[in-house]
Design a protein around this motif. Sequence first.
Motif, short mmCIF file in Angstrom:
data_model
loop_
_atom_site.label_atom_id
_atom_site.label_comp_id
_atom_site.label_asym_id
_atom_site.label_seq_id
_atom_site.Cartn_x
_atom_site.Cartn_y
_atom_site.Cartn_z
N VAL A 1 42.77 56.19 56.65
CA VAL A 1 42.80 55.19 55.54
C VAL A 1 43.86 54.01 55.63
N ALA A 2 43.13 52.87 55.87
CA ALA A 2 44.20 51.85 56.33
C ALA A 2 44.01 50.76 55.10
N GLU A 3 45.15 49.81 55.06
CA GLU A 3 45.30 48.80 53.90
C GLU A 3 44.05 48.23 53.71
N GLU A 4 43.40 47.65 54.77
CA GLU A 4 41.95 47.02 54.55
C GLU A 4 41.04 47.71 53.93
N ASP A 5 40.82 49.12 54.28
CA ASP A 5 39.97 50.00 53.68
C ASP A 5 40.17 49.90 52.03
N LEU A 6 41.37 50.15 51.73
CA LEU A 6 41.78 50.13 50.16
C LEU A 6 41.43 48.79 49.56
N ARG A 7 41.88 47.82 50.35
CA ARG A 7 41.85 46.35 49.69
C ARG A 7 40.15 46.01 49.41
N THR A 8 39.30 46.65 50.36
CA THR A 8 38.02 46.52 50.25
C THR A 8 37.49 47.33 49.13
N LEU A 9 37.73 48.63 48.96
CA LEU A 9 37.22 49.56 48.13
C LEU A 9 37.63 48.91 46.67
N PHE A 10 38.82 48.49 46.34
CA PHE A 10 39.21 48.15 44.88
C PHE A 10 38.63 46.87 44.69
N ALA A 11 38.44 45.95 45.81
CA ALA A 11 37.75 44.55 45.63
C ALA A 11 36.38 44.94 44.99
N ASN A 12 35.74 45.76 45.37
CA ASN A 12 34.20 46.13 44.90
C ASN A 12 34.14 46.62 43.54
N GLY B 1 34.98 44.83 41.08
CA GLY B 1 34.78 43.53 40.40
C GLY B 1 35.96 42.65 40.53
N GLY B 2 36.92 43.14 40.89
CA GLY B 2 38.25 42.29 40.73
C GLY B 2 39.01 41.77 41.91
N THR B 3 40.02 41.16 41.82
CA THR B 3 40.64 40.55 43.10
C THR B 3 41.85 41.29 43.15
N VAL B 4 42.06 41.59 44.62
CA VAL B 4 43.08 42.33 45.09
C VAL B 4 44.22 41.24 45.40
N LYS B 5 45.44 41.05 44.55
CA LYS B 5 46.63 40.26 44.85
C LYS B 5 47.16 40.73 45.59
N ALA B 6 47.88 41.94 45.95
CA ALA B 6 48.81 42.25 46.89
C ALA B 6 48.81 43.83 47.28
N PHE B 7 49.34 44.35 48.29
CA PHE B 7 49.17 45.71 48.55
C PHE B 7 50.58 46.07 49.26
N LYS B 8 50.79 47.48 49.20
CA LYS B 8 52.01 47.54 50.08
C LYS B 8 52.19 49.43 49.99
N PHE B 9 52.22 49.77 51.18
CA PHE B 9 52.41 51.03 51.35
C PHE B 9 53.95 51.46 51.11
N PHE B 10 53.95 52.71 50.61
CA PHE B 10 55.55 52.95 50.66
C PHE B 10 56.06 53.31 51.98
N GLN B 11 57.47 52.73 52.06
CA GLN B 11 57.99 52.86 53.30
C GLN B 11 57.95 54.29 53.93
N LEU C 1 51.25 50.95 46.42
CA LEU C 1 51.44 49.93 45.35
C LEU C 1 50.11 49.15 45.38
N LEU C 2 49.28 48.79 44.35
CA LEU C 2 48.14 47.66 44.66
C LEU C 2 47.97 47.00 43.46
N GLN C 3 48.02 45.59 43.50
CA GLN C 3 47.95 44.81 42.49
C GLN C 3 46.80 44.01 42.34
N MET C 4 46.23 44.25 41.04
CA MET C 4 44.80 43.68 40.65
C MET C 4 45.35 42.31 40.20
N ALA C 5 44.28 41.13 40.09
CA ALA C 5 44.67 39.78 39.21
C ALA C 5 44.92 39.94 37.89
#
Length: 531
Positions: free
Chosen positions: A465-476, A478-488, A495-499
Amino acid sequence: MRIVTEVAVGVKRGSDELLSGSVLSSPNSNMSSMVVTANGNDSKKFKGEDKMDGAPSRVLHIRKLPGEVTETEVIALGLPFGKVTNILMLKGKNQAFLELATEEAAITMVNYYSAVTPHLRNQPIYIQYSNHKELKTDNTLNQRAQAVLQAVTAVQTANTPLSGTTVSESAVTPAQSPVLRIIIDNMYYPVTLDVLHQIFSKFGAVLKIITFTKNNQFQALLQYGDPVNAQQAKLALDGQNIYNACCTLRIDFSKLVNLNVKYNNDKSRDYTRPDLPSGDGQPALDPAIAAAFAKETSLLAVPGALSPLAIPNAAAAAAAAAAGRVGMPGVSAGGNTVLLVSNLNEEMVTPQSLFTLFGVYGDVQRVKILYNKKDSALIQMADGNQSQLAMNHLNGQKMYGKIIRVTLSKHQTVQLPREGLDDQGLTKDFGNSPLHRFKKPGSKNFQNIFPPSATLHLSNIPPSVAEEDLRTLFANTGGTVKAFKFFQRDHKMALLQMATVEEAIQALIDLHNYNLGENHHLRVSFSKSTI
């Protein structure tokens, strides 16, 4: 010529003050008629203090003590606030007088206990200012109490001459380290790095803390600037419960004499180095916050020899640093377990959605949406601490577009519908749910309880599962994904930040336990971090 004599606790008193009995002196004394026997009991002449509120004094009057309470337990009430310089036990009256070194320390202690009722041996006690400004005792007639006080305060008075001599170095031997090894037994509720700092900083400046899990036990190494402080903390805190009947501190001296802290984050902190990186994608600790930690005095951890440390309960443990919203103090695990939630969106809410949201703060047992008032629900948590924690964090939050209200219910349990009765799915029993976060004592989930926030912590992410997959999943959701970051270091977490916080709450309800494939179910919780 006035002769100065040393008493056992290292406080200078005039020889004319050492009377044959025990006298409390005050300009307007109403207690000059008192005789203390050799074991510290009071005579029938003692009238007690009937003044509930008075001018501040470094002498405190403690009432309603359990009959079997010891001097050590009473002294322990005062230790976190400053040096205890004298004690007088009036066991026949279930009372005591405690003298602190300064009036300021006494004011701090009274102010704290005006908000948090202290308990000894599970019995509430009452603390007020004495009418008297100084406590004078004849040590030969109050030997037991004075011996206990001398033992307990030996470390505190390490730099004070006793009987004209200096304290021998045997009190703090060279072999004893400024580093303590702390093990938490029976850890049913969160114990975070910040809570440890809160408790142990009352005995001296805490320089560094490292927390870790070993042999399925939460442990910590904590370094003071001085071995004297370490010994004092061990003496006062070893064997104490942080919360009612659980989270017991087991403290020993470490063989280490210095801790090497590389990161300032939830697991480790060097209070002398606020410039350290956070590691694992966590933001570096702001220097101002680090300085505030070092000087923190507002929340007091109070040891009582057979009672829990009376710090604010699990909510403070969950969010001592990140959130200003702490729990109601003194709530035991036996408190009310049932919550009443009102102003719900009755078109959207389900027992499952309430289970998921409230399950962030405890193990939800049962949920009942009220048949005749579908904008309200009863939620039964596993115990009173969990219900208090959920109420503190979720009252006033938005769920499905409406600000929900969460209060303690008068009900003791949530009743299931009678067998064969169809209640339209409004009641559900989650007692055996595999999704309970806190079923396992000592679970790492206890370390990661935070208030609702726009930033979500994701875990159990499969490699595919890639970053874009998770961004799309959470955007669905009904909110806006403001930022995303995998742990190093670990791409299983991110970490995923909603609006907004409301969008994050909605995403958690919709996607916690979401099947990402490869037998990986997504775990979602609130984070105190930002991206």
